[in-house]
Design a protein around this motif. Structure first.
Motif, PDB file in Angstrom:
ATOM      1  N   ARG A  11      58.587 129.118  25.863  1.00  0.00           N
ATOM      2  CA  ARG A  11      59.414 127.956  25.559  1.00  0.00           C
ATOM      3  C   ARG A  11      59.111 127.435  24.148  1.00  0.00           C
ATOM      4  O   ARG A  11      58.065 127.726  23.577  1.00  0.00           O
ATOM      5  N   VAL A  12      60.034 126.671  23.617  1.00  0.00           N
ATOM      6  CA  VAL A  12      59.939 126.174  22.245  1.00  0.00           C
ATOM      7  C   VAL A  12      59.854 124.657  22.273  1.00  0.00           C
ATOM      8  O   VAL A  12      60.574 124.000  23.035  1.00  0.00           O
ATOM      9  N   ARG A  13      59.009 124.116  21.434  1.00  0.00           N
ATOM     10  CA  ARG A  13      58.857 122.665  21.334  1.00  0.00           C
ATOM     11  C   ARG A  13      59.487 122.154  20.053  1.00  0.00           C
ATOM     12  O   ARG A  13      59.280 122.732  18.983  1.00  0.00           O
ATOM     13  N   VAL A  14      60.240 121.082  20.176  1.00  0.00           N
ATOM     14  CA  VAL A  14      60.906 120.464  19.035  1.00  0.00           C
ATOM     15  C   VAL A  14      60.544 118.988  19.029  1.00  0.00           C
ATOM     16  O   VAL A  14      60.655 118.311  20.060  1.00  0.00           O
ATOM     17  N   SER A  15      60.111 118.498  17.879  1.00  0.00           N
ATOM     18  CA  SER A  15      59.686 117.099  17.826  1.00  0.00           C
ATOM     19  C   SER A  15      60.278 116.394  16.620  1.00  0.00           C
ATOM     20  O   SER A  15      60.675 117.019  15.627  1.00  0.00           O
ATOM     21  N   GLY A  16      60.315 115.068  16.722  1.00  0.00           N
ATOM     22  CA  GLY A  16      60.805 114.255  15.625  1.00  0.00           C
ATOM     23  C   GLY A  16      60.645 112.785  15.916  1.00  0.00           C
ATOM     24  O   GLY A  16      60.382 112.382  17.060  1.00  0.00           O
ATOM     25  N   THR A  17      60.805 111.997  14.875  1.00  0.00           N
ATOM     26  CA  THR A  17      60.772 110.548  15.014  1.00  0.00           C
ATOM     27  C   THR A  17      62.192 110.057  15.286  1.00  0.00           C
ATOM     28  O   THR A  17      63.118 110.847  15.511  1.00  0.00           O
ATOM     29  N   THR A  39      69.004 106.793  16.122  1.00  0.00           N
ATOM     30  CA  THR A  39      69.069 108.026  15.371  1.00  0.00           C
ATOM     31  C   THR A  39      67.836 108.851  15.700  1.00  0.00           C
ATOM     32  O   THR A  39      66.768 108.296  15.991  1.00  0.00           O
ATOM     33  N   ALA A  40      67.977 110.162  15.691  1.00  0.00           N
ATOM     34  CA  ALA A  40      66.876 111.069  16.001  1.00  0.00           C
ATOM     35  C   ALA A  40      66.567 111.944  14.801  1.00  0.00           C
ATOM     36  O   ALA A  40      67.464 112.318  14.039  1.00  0.00           O
ATOM     37  N   PHE A  41      65.290 112.263  14.657  1.00  0.00           N
ATOM     38  CA  PHE A  41      64.764 113.127  13.594  1.00  0.00           C
ATOM     39  C   PHE A  41      64.741 112.451  12.232  1.00  0.00           C
ATOM     40  O   PHE A  41      64.715 113.106  11.199  1.00  0.00           O
ATOM     41  N   SER A  42      64.715 111.130  12.229  1.00  0.00           N
ATOM     42  CA  SER A  42      64.492 110.349  11.017  1.00  0.00           C
ATOM     43  C   SER A  42      64.027 108.962  11.432  1.00  0.00           C
ATOM     44  O   SER A  42      64.545 108.396  12.401  1.00  0.00           O
ATOM     45  N   ALA A  43      63.069 108.404  10.678  1.00  0.00           N
ATOM     46  CA  ALA A  43      62.629 107.031  10.928  1.00  0.00           C
ATOM     47  C   ALA A  43      63.547 106.017  10.251  1.00  0.00           C
ATOM     48  O   ALA A  43      63.382 104.813  10.432  1.00  0.00           O
ATOM     49  N   ASP A  44      64.513 106.508   9.493  1.00  0.00           N
ATOM     50  CA  ASP A  44      65.492 105.667   8.803  1.00  0.00           C
ATOM     51  C   ASP A  44      66.790 105.669   9.603  1.00  0.00           C
ATOM     52  O   ASP A  44      67.355 106.738   9.864  1.00  0.00           O
ATOM     53  N   PRO A  45      67.299 104.503  10.007  1.00  0.00           N
ATOM     54  CA  PRO A  45      68.552 104.472  10.765  1.00  0.00           C
ATOM     55  C   PRO A  45      69.727 105.132  10.044  1.00  0.00           C
ATOM     56  O   PRO A  45      70.688 105.545  10.687  1.00  0.00           O
ATOM     57  N   GLY A  73      74.343 113.514   3.603  1.00  0.00           N
ATOM     58  CA  GLY A  73      73.827 112.199   3.268  1.00  0.00           C
ATOM     59  C   GLY A  73      73.075 111.542   4.403  1.00  0.00           C
ATOM     60  O   GLY A  73      72.831 110.327   4.371  1.00  0.00           O
ATOM     61  N   ARG A  74      72.668 112.330   5.430  1.00  0.00           N
ATOM     62  CA  ARG A  74      71.875 111.813   6.546  1.00  0.00           C
ATOM     63  C   ARG A  74      70.656 112.721   6.743  1.00  0.00           C
ATOM     64  O   ARG A  74      70.559 113.433   7.749  1.00  0.00           O
ATOM     65  N   PRO A  75      69.719 112.736   5.799  1.00  0.00           N
ATOM     66  CA  PRO A  75      68.597 113.680   5.902  1.00  0.00           C
ATOM     67  C   PRO A  75      67.715 113.413   7.115  1.00  0.00           C
ATOM     68  O   PRO A  75      67.463 112.268   7.482  1.00  0.00           O
ATOM     69  N   GLY A  76      67.273 114.507   7.721  1.00  0.00           N
ATOM     70  CA  GLY A  76      66.352 114.426   8.851  1.00  0.00           C
ATOM     71  C   GLY A  76      65.425 115.618   8.840  1.00  0.00           C
ATOM     72  O   GLY A  76      65.663 116.614   8.144  1.00  0.00           O
ATOM     73  N   THR A  77      64.344 115.527   9.606  1.00  0.00           N
ATOM     74  CA  THR A  77      63.354 116.594   9.672  1.00  0.00           C
ATOM     75  C   THR A  77      63.052 116.910  11.128  1.00  0.00           C
ATOM     76  O   THR A  77      62.740 116.005  11.920  1.00  0.00           O
ATOM     77  N   HIS A 115      64.879 121.210   7.691  1.00  0.00           N
ATOM     78  CA  HIS A 115      65.535 120.086   7.032  1.00  0.00           C
ATOM     79  C   HIS A 115      67.033 120.178   7.305  1.00  0.00           C
ATOM     80  O   HIS A 115      67.649 121.215   7.069  1.00  0.00           O
ATOM     81  N   GLN A 116      67.588 119.095   7.805  1.00  0.00           N
ATOM     82  CA  GLN A 116      69.008 119.092   8.145  1.00  0.00           C
ATOM     83  C   GLN A 116      69.618 117.754   7.756  1.00  0.00           C
ATOM     84  O   GLN A 116      68.937 116.720   7.742  1.00  0.00           O
TER      85      GLN A 116
END
Length: 290
Positions: free
Chosen positions: A278-284, A13-19, A263-267, A257-258
């Motif tokens: 250019r634009v940079r996008v990051s996440g866990t 999963t991307a953009f969350s440390a929670d699976p 029920g699948r919160p991510g940041t 926040h998406q």
């Protein structure tokens, strides 16, 4: 790890440390033996909004970055670029080979990615291709709103509708209230037809909570998915849109926040730099077992 059609597929999963949060993606680290039909079949069988396939490696590039050719497939079609599957793939490579700099050669262009270790977490930051922002014809906007069943009066006039690109095309529509954004129930076939005609990958539906904080949702009918839980390509396009409309400073860090309504919160963190278009996008991210 799992096997689909005989191919080893990792799931992250991307953009969350929670699976259980963020946006899941399939990752095939060696797709060199797969043709287009086989990659599409794997993506369809897996059923995630997108899966990434590493079809080749060109060895260390500039400054020692590891370079890969990457392709992305939804369950219905190939897409030129996918942000969350890029993050998922970068994290999978970092877990195998260690953090560092990567270069992904995609159909949309060259996408540098850096993976860093932050405590116990890995964080991936992608740098988009050169973005652009275009007007949308009034009749096309009217059709999009009709498919969404959104009255024009429910839009936020401070964030006017535009088509934004940072690897894929997205229609940006801003809701005036959080309630409007939460009430998503749309005509799948009607919106899909419009998106095919306008070559859109998703709709970027947004509500501005604060000057640098947004809640977003992404209908994705052209990919065979009602809604995408966390959308890195749309986040990059949205950052370009905000800068183009002078809605944020030239240098800014934004929080998106998406997935909350699914029920699948991510940041997603979006970074703009005054000296770089250019634009940079990051996440866990997190590995999904099974």
């Amino acid at each position: 790890m799992s096997r689909h059609s005989g191919t080893e597929v990792l799931r992250y999963t991307a953009f969350s440390a929670d699976p259980e949060g963020g946006n899941p993606a399939g990752v095939v680290l060696d797709a060199s033996g797969l043709d287009d039909a086989a990659m599409l079949a794997v993506a369809a069988e897996l059923g995630y909004s997108e899966s990434a396939f590493l079809t080749g490696r060109s060895g260390p590039g500039q400054a020692g970055a590891r370079e890969y050719t990457v392709r992305y497939f939804s369950p219905k079609a190939e897409v030129p670029f996918c942000g969350h599957a890029t993050v998922a793939t970068a994290l999978a490579l970092a877990e195998r080979d260690g953090p560092g700099d990567l270069v992904f050669r995609t159909a949309a262009g060259t996408v540098p990615v850096t993976v860093t270790q932050e405590g116990a977490e890995l964080r991936a930051t992608l740098t988009s291709v050169e973005p652009s922002v275009l007007d949308i014809a009034p009749e096309d906007l009217a059709e999009a709103l009709a498919a969404l069943d959104w009255p024009a009066a429910d839009l936020d006039p401070a964030l006017p509708p535009r088509i934004a690109f940072a690897g894929a095309r997205h229609l940006v529509l801003a809701a005036a209230t959080r309630e409007r954004l939460a009430g998503l129930s749309y005509d799948f076939a009607r919106l899909e037809a419009l998106m095919h005609r306008l070559d859109l990958t998703t709709l970027q539906l947004v509500w501005r909570q604060a000057p640098d904080v947004f809640h977003v949702r992404n209908p994705f009918p052209v990919g065979g998915v009602v809604e995408d839980p966390a959308t890195g390509a749309a986040a990059a396009a949205f950052g370009a849109y905000l800068r183009d409309r002078s809605l944020v400073p030239g240098t800014a860090v934004l929080t998106l926040h998406q997935g909350e309504d699914m029920g699948r919160p991510g940041t997603l963190t979006v970074e703009l730099r005054a000296d770089d278009a250019r634009v940079r996008v990051s996440g866990t991210g997190a590995r999904i077992d099974g």
